[in-house]
Design a protein around this motif. Structure first.
Motif, PDB file in Angstrom:
ATOM      1  N   PHE A  77     -21.205  59.747 -97.978  1.00  0.00           N
ATOM      2  CA  PHE A  77     -20.769  58.957 -96.825  1.00  0.00           C
ATOM      3  C   PHE A  77     -21.926  58.850 -95.861  1.00  0.00           C
ATOM      4  CE2 PHE A  77     -19.007  58.542 -92.568  1.00  0.00           C
ATOM      5  CZ  PHE A  77     -18.217  57.422 -92.756  1.00  0.00           C
ATOM      6  N   ARG A  78     -22.296  57.603 -95.522  1.00  0.00           N
ATOM      7  CA  ARG A  78     -23.412  57.388 -94.625  1.00  0.00           C
ATOM      8  C   ARG A  78     -22.893  56.997 -93.240  1.00  0.00           C
ATOM      9  NH1 ARG A  78     -24.638  54.588 -99.084  1.00  0.00           N
ATOM     10  NH2 ARG A  78     -24.311  52.624 -97.997  1.00  0.00           N
ATOM     11  N   ALA A  86     -14.492  56.867 -93.650  1.00  0.00           N
ATOM     12  CA  ALA A  86     -14.670  58.285 -93.333  1.00  0.00           C
ATOM     13  C   ALA A  86     -13.358  59.023 -93.562  1.00  0.00           C
ATOM     14  CB  ALA A  86     -15.120  58.450 -91.891  1.00  0.00           C
ATOM     15  N   TYR A  87     -12.267  58.402 -93.128  1.00  0.00           N
ATOM     16  CA  TYR A  87     -10.960  59.049 -93.296  1.00  0.00           C
ATOM     17  C   TYR A  87     -10.621  59.219 -94.777  1.00  0.00           C
ATOM     18  CZ  TYR A  87      -6.131  60.258 -92.601  1.00  0.00           C
ATOM     19  OH  TYR A  87      -4.947  60.920 -92.620  1.00  0.00           O
ATOM     20  N   ILE A  88     -10.938  58.177 -95.563  1.00  0.00           N
ATOM     21  CA  ILE A  88     -10.659  58.262 -97.000  1.00  0.00           C
ATOM     22  C   ILE A  88     -11.464  59.390 -97.639  1.00  0.00           C
ATOM     23  CG2 ILE A  88     -10.931  57.024 -99.190  1.00  0.00           C
ATOM     24  CD1 ILE A  88     -10.157  54.490 -97.608  1.00  0.00           C
ATOM     25  N   VAL A  89     -12.724  59.544 -97.192  1.00  0.00           N
ATOM     26  CA  VAL A  89     -13.531  60.656 -97.700  1.00  0.00           C
ATOM     27  C   VAL A  89     -12.853  61.977 -97.361  1.00  0.00           C
ATOM     28  CG1 VAL A  89     -15.731  61.853 -97.441  1.00  0.00           C
ATOM     29  CG2 VAL A  89     -15.698  59.383 -97.665  1.00  0.00           C
ATOM     30  N   GLY A  90     -12.297  62.058 -96.132  1.00  0.00           N
ATOM     31  CA  GLY A  90     -11.565  63.261 -95.734  1.00  0.00           C
ATOM     32  C   GLY A  90     -10.374  63.522 -96.634  1.00  0.00           C
ATOM     33  N   VAL A  91      -9.628  62.448 -96.946  1.00  0.00           N
ATOM     34  CA  VAL A  91      -8.462  62.584 -97.827  1.00  0.00           C
ATOM     35  C   VAL A  91      -8.904  63.104 -99.193  1.00  0.00           C
ATOM     36  CG1 VAL A  91      -6.646  61.324 -99.026  1.00  0.00           C
ATOM     37  CG2 VAL A  91      -7.120  60.829 -96.633  1.00  0.00           C
ATOM     38  N   ILE A  92     -10.017  62.549 -99.709  1.00  0.00           N
ATOM     39  CA  ILE A  92     -10.509  62.987-101.014  1.00  0.00           C
ATOM     40  C   ILE A  92     -10.898  64.469-100.961  1.00  0.00           C
ATOM     41  CG2 ILE A  92     -12.380  62.689-102.688  1.00  0.00           C
ATOM     42  CD1 ILE A  92     -12.239  59.683-102.038  1.00  0.00           C
ATOM     43  N   ASN A  93     -11.518  64.877 -99.858  1.00  0.00           N
ATOM     44  CA  ASN A  93     -11.899  66.285 -99.731  1.00  0.00           C
ATOM     45  C   ASN A  93     -10.679  67.189 -99.701  1.00  0.00           C
ATOM     46  OD1 ASN A  93     -14.650  66.152 -99.832  1.00  0.00           O
ATOM     47  ND2 ASN A  93     -14.877  65.772 -97.644  1.00  0.00           N
ATOM     48  N   THR A  94      -9.619  66.754 -99.011  1.00  0.00           N
ATOM     49  CA  THR A  94      -8.376  67.533 -99.001  1.00  0.00           C
ATOM     50  C   THR A  94      -7.834  67.660-100.413  1.00  0.00           C
ATOM     51  OG1 THR A  94      -7.780  66.899 -96.758  1.00  0.00           O
ATOM     52  CG2 THR A  94      -5.990  67.552 -98.196  1.00  0.00           C
ATOM     53  N   LEU A  95      -7.828  66.543-101.150  1.00  0.00           N
ATOM     54  CA  LEU A  95      -7.304  66.571-102.510  1.00  0.00           C
ATOM     55  C   LEU A  95      -8.157  67.466-103.404  1.00  0.00           C
ATOM     56  CD1 LEU A  95      -6.264  62.864-103.006  1.00  0.00           C
ATOM     57  CD2 LEU A  95      -4.807  64.843-102.622  1.00  0.00           C
ATOM     58  N   ARG A  96      -9.480  67.421-103.172  1.00  0.00           N
ATOM     59  CA  ARG A  96     -10.390  68.242-103.969  1.00  0.00           C
ATOM     60  C   ARG A  96     -10.030  69.722-103.839  1.00  0.00           C
ATOM     61  NH1 ARG A  96     -16.434  68.544-103.854  1.00  0.00           N
ATOM     62  NH2 ARG A  96     -16.207  69.029-101.669  1.00  0.00           N
ATOM     63  N   VAL A  97      -9.951  70.190-102.605  1.00  0.00           N
ATOM     64  CA  VAL A  97      -9.660  71.606-102.413  1.00  0.00           C
ATOM     65  C   VAL A  97      -8.208  71.889-102.793  1.00  0.00           C
ATOM     66  CG1 VAL A  97      -8.963  71.610 -99.982  1.00  0.00           C
ATOM     67  CG2 VAL A  97     -10.175  73.541-100.899  1.00  0.00           C
ATOM     68  N   GLY A  98      -7.332  70.895-102.585  1.00  0.00           N
ATOM     69  CA  GLY A  98      -5.919  71.092-102.905  1.00  0.00           C
ATOM     70  C   GLY A  98      -5.679  71.239-104.398  1.00  0.00           C
ATOM     71  N   VAL A  99      -6.262  70.346-105.181  1.00  0.00           N
ATOM     72  CA  VAL A  99      -6.020  70.371-106.630  1.00  0.00           C
ATOM     73  C   VAL A  99      -6.627  71.629-107.261  1.00  0.00           C
ATOM     74  CG1 VAL A  99      -6.564  69.224-108.790  1.00  0.00           C
ATOM     75  CG2 VAL A  99      -5.767  67.889-106.857  1.00  0.00           C
ATOM     76  N   VAL A 100      -7.897  71.906-106.926  1.00  0.00           N
ATOM     77  CA  VAL A 100      -8.528  73.110-107.484  1.00  0.00           C
ATOM     78  C   VAL A 100      -7.761  74.350-107.039  1.00  0.00           C
ATOM     79  CG1 VAL A 100     -10.656  74.431-107.619  1.00  0.00           C
ATOM     80  CG2 VAL A 100     -10.769  71.960-107.503  1.00  0.00           C
ATOM     81  N   GLY A 101      -7.359  74.353-105.760  1.00  0.00           N
ATOM     82  CA  GLY A 101      -6.624  75.493-105.216  1.00  0.00           C
ATOM     83  C   GLY A 101      -5.298  75.701-105.924  1.00  0.00           C
ATOM     84  N   ILE A 102      -4.572  74.616-106.176  1.00  0.00           N
ATOM     85  CA  ILE A 102      -3.264  74.736-106.826  1.00  0.00           C
ATOM     86  C   ILE A 102      -3.422  75.326-108.222  1.00  0.00           C
ATOM     87  CG2 ILE A 102      -1.478  73.341-107.930  1.00  0.00           C
ATOM     88  CD1 ILE A 102      -1.360  71.670-105.388  1.00  0.00           C
ATOM     89  N   ILE A 103      -4.430  74.841-108.957  1.00  0.00           N
ATOM     90  CA  ILE A 103      -4.624  75.338-110.323  1.00  0.00           C
ATOM     91  C   ILE A 103      -4.961  76.832-110.295  1.00  0.00           C
ATOM     92  CG2 ILE A 103      -6.091  75.179-112.362  1.00  0.00           C
ATOM     93  CD1 ILE A 103      -6.376  72.159-111.666  1.00  0.00           C
ATOM     94  N   LEU A 104      -5.949  77.212-109.459  1.00  0.00           N
ATOM     95  CA  LEU A 104      -6.378  78.615-109.449  1.00  0.00           C
ATOM     96  C   LEU A 104      -5.282  79.524-108.905  1.00  0.00           C
ATOM     97  CD1 LEU A 104     -10.083  78.296-108.285  1.00  0.00           C
ATOM     98  CD2 LEU A 104      -9.189  78.609-110.580  1.00  0.00           C
ATOM     99  N   ALA A 105      -4.575  79.064-107.856  1.00  0.00           N
ATOM    100  CA  ALA A 105      -3.515  79.900-107.280  1.00  0.00           C
ATOM    101  C   ALA A 105      -2.387  80.105-108.283  1.00  0.00           C
ATOM    102  CB  ALA A 105      -2.975  79.268-105.998  1.00  0.00           C
ATOM    103  N   SER A 106      -2.099  79.065-109.089  1.00  0.00           N
ATOM    104  CA  SER A 106      -1.042  79.228-110.097  1.00  0.00           C
ATOM    105  C   SER A 106      -1.434  80.280-111.113  1.00  0.00           C
ATOM    106  CB  SER A 106      -0.795  77.903-110.824  1.00  0.00           C
ATOM    107  OG  SER A 106      -0.512  76.895-109.907  1.00  0.00           O
ATOM    108  N   VAL A 107      -2.701  80.232-111.562  1.00  0.00           N
ATOM    109  CA  VAL A 107      -3.156  81.203-112.555  1.00  0.00           C
ATOM    110  C   VAL A 107      -3.095  82.615-111.970  1.00  0.00           C
ATOM    111  CG1 VAL A 107      -5.138  81.946-113.906  1.00  0.00           C
ATOM    112  CG2 VAL A 107      -4.610  79.516-113.724  1.00  0.00           C
TER     113      VAL A 107
END
Lengths: 477, 419
Positions: A77-78, A86-107
């Motif tokens: 993002f420039r 910028a907001y969409i980048v923020g949404v993607i970042n939330t999803l990034r940490v959310g998806v990885v977090g959900i997988i690892l927390a489930s394990v």
């Protein structure tokens, strides 16, 4: 006679329950509208009086304006891009940490939950201590502890020692060895995709066949095998057939940096709009006396840069890469190049979310397993299944029905809790929205946007989990 | 003939064979070890691996704790307790503590159950703080509070105090706390200003006191709203129902921190400008109450749904009308059922108040952040962040775990978890 007249008489309209119901609702609606109008009116007055930077109307035009700030993580993002992006980048970042977090927390939660019902006293108590400590302290404190107490106390980049072939842990982030598809591996992505699709179809067919034969088991193994065969075949084929573009050229600047690219128009200069950069190609730099001064890989943008070379490089040679290359992080001055880097903010947030949510999921798993009738364990043992097989084939599938609904709300909590990113400066959607609000003064719009986004997440997750819940729920006669 | 029966030859003297001792591997320490840790090869490997792992964790933690630099916490103990509350007016929070201790004692004696468990926890805490040399005056305050707690318990257990009056006293204790902490009554909107001590602005309140206050206010104020929302959600009137469902789902769908920021920046927008701007504390409390009400409504709804239909019909048969039916039949049963859930929610809220540190309130976590940045500790190698956050986490842990333990004991007593 008197009673029959009574029965025929309609009650007065103010005693009729239907009228009362309607009147009550109208009154309620009027009350809500009056309060709402009062609040809205106050807001409009205050906004109009210019007390805030929003400068009056509730306009959404700011989304198209130039942001003027950069975002350190996620999709590039420039500053000259818009607030909306910028907001969409923020949404993607939330999803990034959310998806990885959900997988690892489930394990983590699954293992800790099973440990909580283990016959092994020591393991059981250890899991209990983990669950109680992490459930009983605030997530924010845990996050700050990981970020300020643990990650900031890691060695600096200069002092970091490698963790075997894994990579480096430093206070500026984690630098890990990673596998990337190289220039010749572009076709491999298609093989990969095709392998997944064909594998899924085979798995589905195999399951249907097994069901028809009445044999227990899933089609996973068959599907995985087909996928592996397609993937290996694709890999070998690409390895043998793919070639580097004929017009491969390079640009070498200041004797230590440059770009490797396909020179479309043959003018020898790298023009990002016309020429295609060649990613992850092994290169060797030669000095003036034809001695090797450096070897390495180009990065994802076809660029390379070396620090502290023994001599200036004057010439470059490249070799044809394998479709997949292993990129190891290498210290280059005050930074690392190659591999994959994880920022301390992302690492701390992920660690905190996983450890915290994992403790809650462990309790849910434990409750789910305990909810399975003891007779099911005994019946399974009587059939000669061992503990692991009992757990996997008898208990867990039944426990899943109890587990899914509370698990859904834990997943949603994890995504919502990722808004604590603002405490460590990870640019998630909430953090980005605050930056936008601070710059534009679009207070009300910012809050509305954030709320709408989280509600959308909730809705989508609930829909998916409801669908999944229906799939695993007991089919009764 | 009085021969011993055993002397006759047809009786086998050893017939009921003397009971044999169980094998050593099944009883005592060895037996316990065998069943719990070494019942098979797989289990034994697991035990040994866990032991090795545990050894490294425990030695690592103990070594760290011994070498850690705990000075900043000891020096700033007052800051952690009450924040920047003026030193010479500390008798005001002390009075609040005494009042709450007395009420806890009375309730523990009168109601028993969860109150008794919580009272025991509070007593243990007060005792510990009275013994640890945190400062003579503070220790005396803790000792007096402990005495009040015990006295309250005996009065509550011995004399038949009216439950109603005790409940009213609890309700009044909240405004009393505010008056005591402020040092008077200040209601600018109604032109009331009465004081018995210099005014202590709410921005000076902090530490554990503020954390507690936020959580208590969050639950107490959200209680009536939550009950109304729960009733509204089960209402047959579609407009009311849609409104309540909308509110509950909207609030539950967004993180608390968005509501806190909303409260901080948008609450002043919603009130007329001549009312002035509410203080930061009021804004945060409004946001927390709005948040908590939605969750409380869902808990109460659980209680309402657990009431059998027969209770409603019985109330109808008795001729009770809508409000009386709720007041005398439904709510008393529903609310008793959801006490453990509300305790759980209180624990969650207690932890969630840590988010108030992100909007500028000086509660426990914010005090921790401030202590880390004090210039005295800049020279400490590695900083003091770990120590401070471990301490803050420990304080939260004591309260959350204590409360959940008290509540769980109640549940197991009532047999909730066993069915």
């Amino acid at each position: 006679m008197a009673s029959s007249t009574l029965r025929n008489q309609r009650p007065p309209f103010y005693r009729d329950t239907r009228t009362i119901a309607i009147m009550l609702q109208v009154l309620f609606l009027i009350a809500v509208l009056v309060v709402g109008w009062f609040l809205y009116n106050n807001m409009a007055t205050r906004l109009a009086s210019g007390n805030t930077a929003a400068g009056g109307a509730l306009s959404w035009n700011f989304l198209g304006q130039t942001a003027g700030f950069g975002i350190s993580e996620g999709p590039t993002f420039r500053p000259e891009e818009s607030y909306g992006r910028a907001y969409i980048v923020g949404v993607i970042n939330t999803l990034r940490v959310g998806v990885v977090g959900i997988i690892l927390a489930s394990v983590l939660g699954l293992f800790a939950g099973i440990a909580r019902v283990s016959n092994n006293w020591l393991l059981n108590k250890l899991a209990m201590v983990y669950v109680e400590i992490f459930r009983s302290t605030p997530l924010l404190v845990q996050l700050l502890f990981w970020y300020v107490g643990v990650i900031a106390a890691l060695p600096t980049i200069q002092e970091a020692a490698p963790l075997g072939a894994l990579g480096y842990l430093t206070n500026r982030g984690m630098y890990l060895t990673w596998v990337y598809p190289s220039e010749t591996g572009q076709a491999l992505t298609w093989w990969l995709l095709g392998g997944v699709i064909v594998g899924m179809i085979v798995a589905w067919l195999r399951r249907r066949q097994l069901e028809r034969q009445g044999v227990p088991g899933s089609g996973f193994l068959a599907g995985a095998l087909v996928f592996a065969i397609i993937f290996v075949a694709g890999f070998l084929l690409t390895l043998l057939t793919a070639t580097m573009p004929a017009a491969t050229a390079y640009e070498l600047r200041r004797g230590d940096r440059g770009t490797l690219f396909e020179d479309s128009n043959g003018n020898g200069a790298f023009e990002p709009d016309i020429d295609r950069a060649l990613a992850y190609v092994p290169i060797t730099l030669y000095g003036a006396d034809n001695q090797v001064v450096a070897t390495g890989l180009t990065d994802g943008d076809g660029a390379f840069r070396f620090v502290d070379l023994p001599a200036e490089a004057s010439r470059l040679e490249w070799t044809k890469p394998a479709p997949l290359v292993i990129s190891e992080p290498q210290r280059q001055g005050f930074n690392f190049s190659g591999g994959i880097s994880v920022t301390p903010e992302f690492a701390a947030l992920l660690l905190a979310l996983v450890a915290y949510t994992g403790a809650f999921i462990a309790e849910i798993v434990r409750a789910g397993i305990n909810a399975v009738n003891k007779g099911q364990w005994e019946a399974s043992r009587a059939l000669g299944l061992n503990t692991r097989a009992t757990l996997r084939m008898v208990v867990l599938p039944q426990a899943l029905r109890v587990i899914i609904p509370p698990l859904t709300s834990q997943y949603l909590n994890l995504v919502k809790n990722s808004s604590l990113a603002i405490a460590v400066g990870y640019p998630d959607l909430f953090n980005v929205s605050r930056t936008i609000v601070n710059q534009t003064g679009a207070e009300v719009q910012g809050i509305l946007l954030v709320m709408a986004t989280y509600l959308t997440f909730s809705l989508i997750t609930s829909l998916f989990m409801n669908w999944y819940n229906k799939r695993v729920s007991l089919v009764e006669r | 003939m009085t021969t011993d029966i055993r002397s006759t030859s047809w009786v086998n003297p050893n017939h009921p064979a003397p009971a044999q001792k169980p094998p050593a591997s099944e009883v005592g320490v060895l037996g316990w070890l065998h069943t719990n840790l070494f019942s098979g090869i797989w289990n034994s490997i697991l035990t040994i691996v866990t032991l090795i792992w545990l050894y490294y964790i425990v030695t690592g933690v103990v070594q760290w704790a011994i070498n850690a630099y705990w000075e900043p916490i000891w020096v700033n103990r007052k800051l952690f307790a009450v924040g920047q509350y003026p030193m010479e007016q500390l008798w005001q929070p002390a009075l609040v503590l005494m009042m709450v201790s007395l009420l806890f004692g009375l309730s523990a004696g009168r109601w028993g159950n969860i109150m008794r468990n919580l009272g025991i926890g509070l007593g243990a805490l007060l005792l510990a703080l009275a013994i640890i040399p945190i400062g003579l005056l503070a220790q005396i305050v803790m000792a007096v509070s402990l005495a009040l707690l015990l006295a309250g318990y005996f009065i509550g257990a011995r004399f038949a105090i009216s439950s109603k009056w005790l409940a009213i006293a609890w309700v009044l204790s909240l405004p009393a706390t505010f008056v005591l902490l402020l040092g008077g009554i200040y209601l600018p909107a109604l032109d009331i200003a009465w004081s018995f001590a210099p005014l202590v602005e709410t921005n000076l309140w902090g530490g554990l006191m503020l954390t507690m206050l936020l959580a208590v206010v969050g639950i107490a104020f959200s209680f009536p709203i939550g009950v109304l929302l729960a009733l509204g959600r089960r209402s047959t009137l579609p407009v009311v129902k849609v409104f309540c469902v909308g509110y509950i789902e909207l609030i539950r769908g967004v993180p608390l921190i968005t509501l806190l920021f909303m409260g901080m920046t948008m609450l002043p927008l919603f009130i007329p400008s001549d009312w002035g701007n509410p203080s930061q504390l009021v804004r945060a409390m409004t946001a927390i109450t709005m948040f908590s009400a939605a969750y409380l409504a869902e808990n109460v709804r659980g209680g309402l749904q657990a009431i059998p239909k027969g209770q409603y019909e019985a109330a109808d048969a008795l001729g009770l009308r809508g409000f009386d039916k709720l007041r005398f039949i439904i709510l008393p049963q529903a609310l008793t059922k959801v006490i453990p859930a509300i305790v759980g929610q209180f624990i969650g809220l207690f932890k969630d108040t840590s988010l108030a540190s992100l909007v500028g309130l000086l509660e426990l976590v914010a005090v921790g952040k401030a202590v880390i940045q004090q210039p005295e500790w800049l020279g400490v190698p590695g900083g003091v962040a770990k120590e401070v956050y471990v301490f803050v986490a420990f304080v939260f842990f004591i309260f959350s775990f204590g409360m959940s333990f008290a509540s769980r004991r109640l549940e197991s007593k009532l047999g909730f978890g066993k069915r």
